[in-house]
Design a protein around this motif. Structure first.
Motif, mmCIF file in Angstrom:
data_model
loop_
_atom_site.group_PDB
_atom_site.id
_atom_site.type_symbol
_atom_site.label_atom_id
_atom_site.label_comp_id
_atom_site.label_asym_id
_atom_site.label_seq_id
_atom_site.Cartn_x
_atom_site.Cartn_y
_atom_site.Cartn_z
ATOM 1 N N GLU A 136 0.838 -1.208 0.000
ATOM 2 C CA GLU A 136 0.000 0.000 0.000
ATOM 3 C C GLU A 136 0.868 1.252 0.000
ATOM 4 N N HIS A 137 1.927 1.224 0.794
ATOM 5 C CA HIS A 137 2.841 2.365 0.844
ATOM 6 C C HIS A 137 3.521 2.580 -0.508
ATOM 7 N N LEU A 138 4.025 1.503 -1.105
ATOM 8 C CA LEU A 138 4.729 1.609 -2.385
ATOM 9 C C LEU A 138 3.795 2.025 -3.513
ATOM 10 N N VAL A 139 2.538 1.559 -3.467
ATOM 11 C CA VAL A 139 1.566 1.955 -4.488
ATOM 12 C C VAL A 139 1.343 3.459 -4.444
ATOM 13 N N GLY A 140 1.219 4.013 -3.247
ATOM 14 C CA GLY A 140 1.029 5.450 -3.127
ATOM 15 C C GLY A 140 2.200 6.236 -3.678
ATOM 16 N N LYS A 141 3.418 5.791 -3.380
ATOM 17 C CA LYS A 141 4.614 6.478 -3.887
ATOM 18 C C LYS A 141 4.694 6.393 -5.411
ATOM 19 N N LEU A 142 4.338 5.235 -5.955
ATOM 20 C CA LEU A 142 4.409 5.060 -7.411
ATOM 21 C C LEU A 142 3.353 5.905 -8.113
ATOM 22 N N LEU A 143 2.159 6.019 -7.535
ATOM 23 C CA LEU A 143 1.118 6.845 -8.140
ATOM 24 C C LEU A 143 1.527 8.313 -8.156
ATOM 25 N N GLU A 144 2.290 8.739 -7.144
ATOM 26 C CA GLU A 144 2.761 10.126 -7.106
ATOM 27 C C GLU A 144 3.853 10.382 -8.139
ATOM 28 N N ALA A 145 4.776 9.421 -8.298
ATOM 29 C CA ALA A 145 5.961 9.654 -9.132
ATOM 30 C C ALA A 145 5.822 9.136 -10.562
ATOM 31 N N ASP A 146 4.818 8.296 -10.844
ATOM 32 C CA ASP A 146 4.607 7.663 -12.157
ATOM 33 C C ASP A 146 5.616 6.552 -12.450
ATOM 34 N N GLU A 147 6.840 6.663 -11.916
ATOM 35 C CA GLU A 147 7.818 5.603 -12.096
ATOM 36 C C GLU A 147 8.857 5.658 -10.982
ATOM 37 N N MET A 148 9.417 4.487 -10.648
ATOM 38 C CA MET A 148 10.444 4.396 -9.608
ATOM 39 C C MET A 148 11.491 3.399 -10.066
ATOM 40 N N ASP A 149 12.763 3.792 -9.899
ATOM 41 C CA ASP A 149 13.821 2.849 -10.248
ATOM 42 C C ASP A 149 14.154 1.990 -9.035
ATOM 43 N N LEU A 150 15.091 1.072 -9.212
ATOM 44 C CA LEU A 150 15.395 0.100 -8.165
ATOM 45 C C LEU A 150 15.932 0.774 -6.909
ATOM 46 N N ASN A 151 16.802 1.745 -7.074
ATOM 47 C CA ASN A 151 17.359 2.441 -5.915
ATOM 48 C C ASN A 151 16.261 3.106 -5.088
ATOM 49 N N GLU A 152 15.340 3.775 -5.782
ATOM 50 C CA GLU A 152 14.259 4.461 -5.084
ATOM 51 C C GLU A 152 13.338 3.460 -4.385
ATOM 52 N N ALA A 153 13.062 2.339 -5.052
ATOM 53 C CA ALA A 153 12.179 1.332 -4.455
ATOM 54 C C ALA A 153 12.801 0.745 -3.192
ATOM 55 N N LEU A 154 14.081 0.373 -3.263
ATOM 56 C CA LEU A 154 14.745 -0.209 -2.088
ATOM 57 C C LEU A 154 14.843 0.807 -0.956
ATOM 58 N N PHE A 155 15.056 2.074 -1.300
ATOM 59 C CA PHE A 155 15.115 3.118 -0.278
ATOM 60 C C PHE A 155 13.774 3.243 0.443
ATOM 61 N N GLU A 156 12.661 3.241 -0.294
ATOM 62 C CA GLU A 156 11.333 3.352 0.316
ATOM 63 C C GLU A 156 11.020 2.132 1.177
ATOM 64 N N ILE A 157 11.443 0.937 0.718
ATOM 65 C CA ILE A 157 11.181 -0.289 1.488
ATOM 66 C C ILE A 157 11.939 -0.258 2.813
ATOM 67 N N ARG A 158 13.215 0.120 2.775
ATOM 68 C CA ARG A 158 14.018 0.148 4.001
ATOM 69 C C ARG A 158 13.519 1.238 4.958
ATOM 70 N N ARG A 159 13.085 2.364 4.403
ATOM 71 C CA ARG A 159 12.564 3.430 5.266
ATOM 72 C C ARG A 159 11.240 3.011 5.904
ATOM 73 N N PHE A 160 10.389 2.310 5.145
ATOM 74 C CA PHE A 160 9.112 1.850 5.687
ATOM 75 C C PHE A 160 9.332 0.835 6.803
ATOM 76 N N GLU A 161 10.267 -0.088 6.582
ATOM 77 C CA GLU A 161 10.547 -1.103 7.602
ATOM 78 C C GLU A 161 11.182 -0.479 8.843
ATOM 79 N N ALA A 162 11.957 0.571 8.646
ATOM 80 C CA ALA A 162 12.610 1.222 9.785
ATOM 81 C C ALA A 162 11.611 1.956 10.680
ATOM 82 N N THR A 163 10.499 2.431 10.104
ATOM 83 C CA THR A 163 9.507 3.172 10.883
ATOM 84 C C THR A 163 8.400 2.271 11.378
#
Length: 688
Positions: A661-688
């Motif tokens: 759900e978190h990643l879907v929201g980020k992708l809808l905002e940005a239209d596209e995400m590369d691997l670095n951005e995706a891994l960064f969002e995943i690690r930040r979500f897990e950290a919080t």
């Protein structure tokens, strides 16, 4: 696979005038040798007529020039007196009897009037009026009389009585008189005047034939330039040393070169085989370019022709073209003939169109013909994209080729070397220390021609943005070349579809990510290097009519374990499983159609062909070439395994639903995400 690092400019300017002359002469000879007997005879006759008509016209013009000089001499001799340009129309005009000179010698002469008119270029028509005893006697002298008359005028008493009048200056009444004289003397005109039209017609004919032949040869040679023409070694730019990687292919070509250059030594060992070479491999791997480099190495002219253009749709069309090619090659004696796109020539004969078999049969006889001593220096290189594993080839045709060179796609190290080479050609516009790992990975299975296109596209993008070529520029260029044009307008107003696509694509990604995390024990650097997905995008792809796409690396594992196949199936089912988790079973879409198709193929390969999940390892599919029907046992096993793997995939994604759900929201905002951005969002979500 092999790439040409410098292009061969077949239409390049010649290095000198002498080279251009020799090249034109060779092209004319090549054209002449492939023509029919009728065309050859016609060209020879025309070639003989051109100088013949020219010489005939020149001789007649010289004769006419002599007569003109005589008239001119007569004009000079009679320029005394004011009445030189007047005509006495008071005296009657009668026709003279007997020779002109006899009349002048035996009769008193008061005045001699010469009325002349220039004809064509340098011939003059003349009527001589002799005024004697109250009359004017009209004469129309022959060429001989004119010459004698001109010679006598200088010393004869009557020479001072000459008067010359241009025909155009006569009065109207006088012109009528001379028109009647013309009718009277029509049958007595001098031969020079009768020959005047012949000289002009002959000259015009000579010029017309010359221009006609030149025009005919021009259009013929232009047509030959597009289809059949030899490229000289000097016109090939670069050399075989410029090729990056593929040492195995270079070694094969070196063997061809060595065998050709040391024919006598090979013959001592009983090797008299003709030089028939077969190049096979995927498109864009450098078969044509390597052939041109070989021609330059051996200093041989090379003729390029597409085997696909041999067929004209008529019986013997391809055979006739082959005969013309052979005729040109025999005239050159030492040359290379390169036939590209020759897949059809290697297909089994029989059951196809008759003219296809005619061409193949003719080609077989041609390849046999080079066994003769006179044709031993002709190298035939036939290139095709034929895949012997999937297509049945004609054994008789294969036996004609003593040397077969199999081209392949470059491996990882070779792709890196090729990319670095192209970047090196524009080093001043490239950022230093580029990380090309992802670019090399996503171009798995790409040919050197594709790699060149990617680097060129990166250069175009850099020029348009006014920046240096960097890793991001190269990845964007790779996406443009490998995926195609993308746009956001198609999906911008379709919020529901965008959300479904985002959920679907994250399902694929997260299943793959969980697998990599277990393999690497959450080593994020290793995950960044190994994960296949490079980018997830909600932009529409016009090439595939998709409303979104995943840009990922190509697989490198040729040998798949049972575990690898199951993982591939899980990743494919991840999109549909995520849709069901978010939207319910009724909310799943047909966007998973391609995924389900590939899952079916993978499971059929595992169960029906490899015997996996069975008690016995048997491939029942091999018993029939038609895989249109699946037996009940295979179908049952495939369905059971599919349901098992789908359930496991859905269970994994259920635990990751908040993250999704978190990643879907980020992708809808940005239209596209590369691997670095995706891994960064995943690690930040897990950290919080």
């Amino acid at each position: 696979m092999l790439d040409l690092l410098k292009r061969s400019d077949e239409a390049s300017e010649s290095p000198g005038l002498w080279f251009a002359i020799k090249k034109a002469a060779r092209q004319i000879q090549d054209w002449f040798v492939i023509q029919s007997t009728a065309v050859k005879v016609t060209m020879l006759v025309v070639a003989l007529l051109i100088p013949a008509t020219g010489i005939y016209s020149f001789v007649l013009i010289q004769k006419q020039a002599a007569i003109a000089e005589q008239v001119k001499a007569m004009a000079v001799a009679g320029t005394e007196g004011e009445e030189v340009w007047t005509f006495n129309d008071k005296l009657p005009v009668v026709f003279g009897n007997g020779p002109l000179l006899s009349f002048l010698e035996t009769n008193p002469v008061e005045r001699i009037t010469v009325v002349y008119e220039p004809l064509l270029w340098n011939v003059s028509e003349r009527i001589i009026l002799i005024e004697s005893q109250g009359k004017q006697y009209a004469y129309y002298p022959s060429d001989m009389e004119t010459k004698i008359f001109a010679d006598r005028a200088a010393i004869a008493p009557w020479g001072a009585k000459l008067a010359f009048i241009p025909r155009g200056e006569l009065s109207a009444s006088s012109s009528e008189l001379f028109e009647r004289l013309d009718q009277r003397f029509a049958s007595a005109r001098p031969q020079s005047e009768k020959d005047g039209w012949k000289a002009n017609v002959s000259g015009v004919l000579s010029v017309a034939l010359t221009l006609g032949v030149l025009g005919f040869l021009y259009f013929q040679l232009m047509g030959q330039h597009k289809s059949l023409k030899f490229i000289e070694p000097a016109q090939v730019h670069g050399s075989i040393d410029d090729l990056v990687g593929m040492g195995d292919i270079k070694a094969e070509v070196a063997q061809i070169k060595d065998q050709y250059e040391r024919r006598a030594e090979y013959a001592e060992y009983g090797i008299f085989k003709p030089f028939n070479v077969m190049f096979s491999g995927p498109a864009g791997t450098g078969k044509t370019k390597l052939a041109s480099y070989l021609a330059k190495e051996l200093q041989l002219p090379i003729l390029f022709h597409s085997a696909a253009n041999l067929e004209t749709g008529f019986v013997s069309g391809g055979s006739n073209t082959l005969s013309r090619i052979v005729a040109m090659a025999k005239r050159r004696k030492r040359c290379i003939i390169f036939l590209d796109e020759a897949q059809d020539l290697f297909m089994k004969r029989g059951g196809r169109r008759k003219f296809d078999d005619d061409t193949a049969n003719t080609f077989l006889s041609v390849l046999d013909g080079v066994r003769s001593k006179n044709e031993a220096e002709i190298i035939w290189i036939v290139a095709s994209n034929f895949n012997s594993e999937t297509m049945e080839m004609d054994e008789a045709m294969l036996r004609r080729f003593q040397m077969k060179v199999d081209f392949r796609m470059p491996n990882r190290a070779e792709r890196l070397a090729v990319i670095n080479h192209y970047l090196g050609q524009r080093a001043e516009k490239v950022l230093p220390n580029l990380d090309l790992r992802h670019l090399v990975d996503v171009t798995e299975g790409s040919s050197p021609a594709d790699l060149e296109t990617i680097v060129n596209q990166a250069g175009i993008s850099a020029v348009q943005t006014g920046e240096m070529i960097g890793a991001n520029t190269l990845m964007q260029a790779a996406e443009r070349v490998l995926v195609g044009n993308v746009n956001t307008d198609t999906t911008a107003e379709r919020e529901r579809d965008r959300r479904i696509i985002a959920v679907h694509e994250w399902g694929h990604f997260l299943v793959d990510l969980e697998h990599e995390r277990k393999l690497t024990n959450d080593n994020w650097e290793q995950i960044l290097a190994d994960l296949k997905t490079i980018k997830i995008s909600l932009k529409a792809n016009s090439r595939t009519n998709a409303l979104g796409f995943v840009f990922h690396k190509q697989g490198v594992n040729l040998l798949k374990t049972k575990s690898d196949i199951e993982h591939d199936v899980r990743v494919l089912l991840g999109g549909m499983a995520n849709e069901e988790l978010f939207f319910g079973e009724e909310g799943t879409t047909n966007g998973a159609h391609n995924d389900i198709t590939r899952v079916t193929q993978l499971l059929h390969h595992a169960v029906g062909e490899m015997g996996m999940y069975r008690k016995t390892r048997l491939n029942f599919g091999a018993l029939s070439r038609e895989h249109t029907e699946v037996d009940e046992e295979t179908r049952s096993i495939m369905e059971a395994q599919s349901e098992r793997i789908y359930g496991e995939t859905k269970a994994v994604l259920a635990q990751l639903k908040p993250l999704t759900e978190h990643l879907v929201g980020k992708l809808l905002e940005a239209d596209e995400m590369d691997l670095n951005e995706a891994l960064f969002e995943i690690r930040r979500f897990e950290a919080t």
